[in-house]
Design a protein around this motif. Structure first.
Motif, PDB file in Angstrom:
ATOM      1  N   ASP A  82       0.859  -1.184   0.000  1.00 16.04           N
ATOM      2  CA  ASP A  82       0.000   0.000   0.000  1.00 16.04           C
ATOM      3  C   ASP A  82       0.899   1.239   0.000  1.00 16.04           C
ATOM      4  O   ASP A  82       1.114   1.856   1.051  1.00 16.04           O
ATOM      5  N   PHE A 130      -4.753  -4.665   5.111  1.00 13.88           N
ATOM      6  CA  PHE A 130      -4.538  -5.064   3.717  1.00 13.88           C
ATOM      7  C   PHE A 130      -4.572  -6.577   3.579  1.00 13.88           C
ATOM      8  O   PHE A 130      -5.167  -7.117   2.627  1.00 13.88           O
ATOM      9  N   PRO A 156      -6.370  -1.018   0.632  1.00 14.11           N
ATOM     10  CA  PRO A 156      -5.624  -0.088   1.487  1.00 14.11           C
ATOM     11  C   PRO A 156      -6.480   0.393   2.657  1.00 14.11           C
ATOM     12  O   PRO A 156      -7.715   0.509   2.534  1.00 14.11           O
TER      13      PRO A 156
END
Length: 318
Positions: A155, A177, A183
């Motif tokens: 992310d 995640f 995210p």
């Protein structure tokens, strides 16, 4: 303009008392609860744990006998208690207090808990325990910067918003995640209202002279040890809990465990605990100054008591 005019006339739905550690919050809450039929609700992330009555400065049994107290010492140290869990429990407790016709008095030093009461929380997903354990297993023995690099590969945008040294938040973002494939930012924009949202509130932040607060913190830490805090930490140490759990990172715990392990002296453990607590008090002051709104009254405990009595004694008050 008088304090009464500044805070608005009328009956508050609840009183909020925040401030740095050792600023006199609990004594003020108990005085108001005793005088106005209130119930004191813990709003401190460490006083929720059953393991640390002395070291977290939880109210003692004789104090709890003077007014109802809720959410104190209700969680086992093995639990990673969260602001989300607090918000859910506080909402249920608020309904019970109101059904009893009592005045809710939320008191503590955890800014995120107070924010959750009004502004609510991001609608973060529940992370399955298996995922949490897997992430923690991978993290064991690795530095936080390495974990931050792992998050950046999963992310990138989320990693940019977090300090590479903020281990807990980095791990939380990895967990989200891993659990969802999305995210953490995807969930942070979705908020649900807090249990006190839109209600008339009386909010105090207790501000104490810096030198006086330092003296109180240092003296109280010594008193805690004299009253059995070291025995609490010894019992906690014997449980061999995950060192990343909040209860294991409570102010004073790491230093006292090091003392019990024989790596530092008692005096060094005291100095470490006092220093950690003083720095935390400074962060509490700074956080509320920058994060909370102008509707908080910054004052000393005696003035806060006088203002609250004026509000609660006014026509339409209690």
């Amino acid at each position: 303009m008088s304090p009464l005019t500044e805070t608005g006339v009328g009956r508050p739905a609840a009183i909020l008392i925040a401030g740095p550690t050792a600023s006199g919050k609990s004594a003020l809450a108990l005085a108001l609860a005793s005088g106005f039929g209130g119930t004191v609700v813990n709003t401190d992330s460490m006083q929720v744990y059953a393991d640390l009555r002395r070291l977290s400065a939880r109210p003692m049994p004789d104090e709890e006998s003077r007014a109802p107290h809720r959410l104190y010492g209700t969680v086992d140290g093995a639990v990673n208690y969260s602001v989300g869990a607090f918000s859910r429990e506080a909402g249920g407790i608020l309904g019970e207090i109101e059904a009893e016709g009592r005045l809710p008095i939320f008191v503590g030093g955890t800014g995120l808990y107070f924010r959750a009461l009004e502004e609510g929380l991001s609608n973060l997903p529940t992370v399955p325990e298996a995922v949490r354990e897997a992430v923690r297993g991978r993290a064991e023995g690795r530095c936080t910067e390495d974990l931050h690099a792992e998050l950046a590969s999963l992310d990138p945008a989320g990693a940019q918003t977090l300090r590479p040294s903020d281990r807990m938040r980095v791990m939380r973002a990895i967990e989200v995640f891993e659990a969802t494939g999305r995210p953490i930012a995807d969930f942070q924009g979705q908020r649900r209202a807090g249990p006190l949202a839109g209600r008339p509130l009386l909010r105090f932040f207790l501000s104490v002279d810096r030198d006086e607060l330092r003296r109180r913190i240092d003296a109280r830490f010594v008193s805690m040890l004299e009253e059995g805090a070291l025995d609490e930490v010894e019992a906690l140490r014997a449980r061999r809990l995950d060192p990343m759990l909040p209860v294991m990172r409570a102010h004073g715990v790491p230093g006292l465990i090091a003392h019990l392990d024989g790596t530092i002296s008692r005096d060094e453990a005291i100095a470490r605990g006092q220093g950690d607590t003083r720095r935390y008090a400074k962060r509490q002051h700074t956080w509320f100054r920058h994060q909370m709104g102008d509707d908080w009254i910054w004052t000393d405990p005696d003035s806060a008591f006088r203002i609250a009595v004026e509000r609660l004694s006014a026509p339409g008050g209690r």
